[in-house]
Scaffold this motif. Sequence first.
Motif, mmCIF file in Angstrom:
data_model
loop_
_atom_site.group_PDB
_atom_site.id
_atom_site.type_symbol
_atom_site.label_atom_id
_atom_site.label_comp_id
_atom_site.label_asym_id
_atom_site.label_seq_id
_atom_site.Cartn_x
_atom_site.Cartn_y
_atom_site.Cartn_z
ATOM 1 N N PHE A 151 42.924 86.062 72.746
ATOM 2 C CA PHE A 151 43.078 86.911 71.556
ATOM 3 C C PHE A 151 42.342 88.219 71.767
ATOM 4 O O PHE A 151 41.255 88.232 72.356
ATOM 5 N N THR A 158 49.259 84.871 67.996
ATOM 6 C CA THR A 158 49.731 83.577 68.502
ATOM 7 C C THR A 158 51.194 83.692 68.909
ATOM 8 O O THR A 158 51.597 83.209 69.979
ATOM 9 N N VAL A 185 47.781 79.710 74.497
ATOM 10 C CA VAL A 185 47.142 80.108 73.236
ATOM 11 C C VAL A 185 45.731 79.527 73.220
ATOM 12 O O VAL A 185 45.499 78.413 72.760
ATOM 13 N N PHE A 240 42.509 71.626 70.161
ATOM 14 C CA PHE A 240 43.061 72.552 71.162
ATOM 15 C C PHE A 240 44.588 72.595 71.155
ATOM 16 O O PHE A 240 45.170 73.654 71.294
ATOM 17 N N GLU A 241 45.232 71.412 71.021
ATOM 18 C CA GLU A 241 46.700 71.399 71.054
ATOM 19 C C GLU A 241 47.283 71.592 69.660
ATOM 20 O O GLU A 241 48.458 71.935 69.523
ATOM 21 N N ASP A 287 41.369 80.677 72.731
ATOM 22 C CA ASP A 287 40.529 81.672 72.049
ATOM 23 C C ASP A 287 40.407 82.958 72.863
ATOM 24 O O ASP A 287 40.437 84.074 72.312
ATOM 25 N N LYS A 317 44.238 75.290 67.319
ATOM 26 C CA LYS A 317 44.129 76.554 68.075
ATOM 27 C C LYS A 317 45.502 77.101 68.438
ATOM 28 O O LYS A 317 45.626 78.280 68.763
ATOM 29 N N ARG A 318 46.546 76.266 68.404
ATOM 30 C CA ARG A 318 47.902 76.759 68.666
ATOM 31 C C ARG A 318 48.711 76.946 67.383
ATOM 32 O O ARG A 318 49.925 77.123 67.435
ATOM 33 N N MET A 355 40.108 69.408 79.429
ATOM 34 C CA MET A 355 41.081 69.433 78.326
ATOM 35 C C MET A 355 42.494 69.378 78.887
ATOM 36 O O MET A 355 42.869 70.212 79.694
ATOM 37 N N SER A 356 43.272 68.403 78.480
ATOM 38 C CA SER A 356 44.658 68.357 78.956
ATOM 39 C C SER A 356 45.487 69.399 78.208
ATOM 40 O O SER A 356 45.270 69.663 77.030
ATOM 41 N N ARG A 369 52.891 83.206 72.645
ATOM 42 C CA ARG A 369 53.993 82.266 72.895
ATOM 43 C C ARG A 369 55.153 82.981 73.564
ATOM 44 O O ARG A 369 55.742 82.476 74.514
ATOM 45 N N MET A 425 39.308 66.486 70.223
ATOM 46 C CA MET A 425 39.444 67.719 71.017
ATOM 47 C C MET A 425 40.914 68.104 71.177
ATOM 48 O O MET A 425 41.264 69.282 71.115
ATOM 49 N N GLN A 426 41.765 67.098 71.393
ATOM 50 C CA GLN A 426 43.191 67.403 71.541
ATOM 51 C C GLN A 426 43.757 67.961 70.234
ATOM 52 O O GLN A 426 44.563 68.884 70.247
#
Lengths: 255, 255
Positions: free
Chosen positions: B56, B41, B51, A185-186, B53, A189-190, B1-2, B45, A181-182
């Motif tokens: 967007f 993106t 960032v 997402f990190e 989903d 997705k970035r 989520m971190s 930033r 997941m990290q």
Amino acid sequence: MSQAGAPLSSAVPQTRKVGILGGMGPAAGADFVRLFVQACTEQLRRRGAAVVDQAFPEHWLAQIPAPDRTSAIAAPERPEISPLDAMSHAVQQLHSLDVRIVAIACNTAHYWHQPLQQRHSQVRILHIINETIAHLQQAGVREVLLMATQGTHRSRLYDSALEAAGIAVHTPLPHEREQVMQGIFEGVKRGRLDVANQYFGPVVQALRQRHAADTLVMACTEIPLALPQASQAQGLKLIDPAWVLAQALAAQAYV
Amino acid sequence: MSQAGAPLSSAVPQTRKVGILGGMGPAAGADFVRLFVQACTEQLRRRGAAVVDQAFPEHWLAQIPAPDRTSAIAAPERPEISPLDAMSHAVQQLHSLDVRIVAIACNTAHYWHQPLQQRHSQVRILHIINETIAHLQQAGVREVLLMATQGTHRSRLYDSALEAAGIAVHTPLPHEREQVMQGIFEGVKRGRLDVANQYFGPVVQALRQRHAADTLVMACTEIPLALPQASQAQGLKLIDPAWVLAQALAAQAYV
């Protein structure tokens, strides 16, 4: 314009308009269109038809800002955070454009495939998991490693279907799922694919140490954007359900 | 989520729905969505926004099988082969989805920008050439090499605008333009990027031998899919108008 190569059928093949439901996430939706165009190119080659712009089926991509799928699966008591209504609205809009065949560019979103299909009986919504299982069966695969979002793991979307098809499935341990997941997402997705693989790589390595399977199903459309570049994935057969789905959509788009 | 990294604004930025008119060709249209997602993106930033989903803007891609643009420009006496009606129908359909801002993912198609904009006064249609000129001026560029389709060269779409902006422009010779067309049609449009560069590479080399300009405008959305990998392009500043347009569309999509 000179046309080199083998003699080509001069007839432009008949096509059907198709739709792609994306935005979950947007990078994966964009990549799905790329895969679909590639799958159409292969369809044209196989049919001996000229690969020209006009031979591609009309297709529409809806990139909608849908609520997070994994969070919604984790909290079924909170229907207000479900992405179903957003997805349903987009399918209805695709339908208003005369689209009758839709693919969803997100594995986890298939948790809502059934209610979505029920709401839109005039639109055929392809099913990424069914298409992937069919593909694995055709290839004679009997055992796979599976990497997905927490939502997809929790829902057992793939596990149940794989087991029903007689294919053994091995999934990451709870803390490894969190790492995946990290990475999604990190990393993906970035727009940071190297960061993604810092998370994905060790999980793949651990899976390979525990299991002898040589096939890995990348069951989140964000994972294939990074994982094929990870050193720990080298030598594995990587199955991209998005590519399998794109091929199924292309097969539907050519009559 | 971190959520790692710098503190982020928790507010999701306000967005406007936007549309992309593609299919000319389909690979370039798919790539334009990738560029647009990347430009969004960067917008997020720059604004210090997360960032995710949901941050967007909703965006729709219409990949339509439009008639070939270069052929239509070469035969103005044959309005029946013009892509204008196909493009116009797609803009109208985007409008029916409440899209009010559209980008066209094809340089040559901008030959019809004015009549298209006149037919759809409620939709703002961005202009790839105007955006590119503004970008070059901002970067202080005074001289460029230009590679485009025969249609774009013949229409002098870029040449006139560049000259009006005081930027000198050098274009390929007639037989080199034909080579560029072969690279586009026999290479990129057929998914064969190495074949494309067998045509593009020598043209770039010839342009560099004749002119001292260090900036090359890749004024066909198919060219940037291959040319950056050509050895003959190394050391040149490559300007991709599609990327410039994607950034302009992203700037419009965030209110």
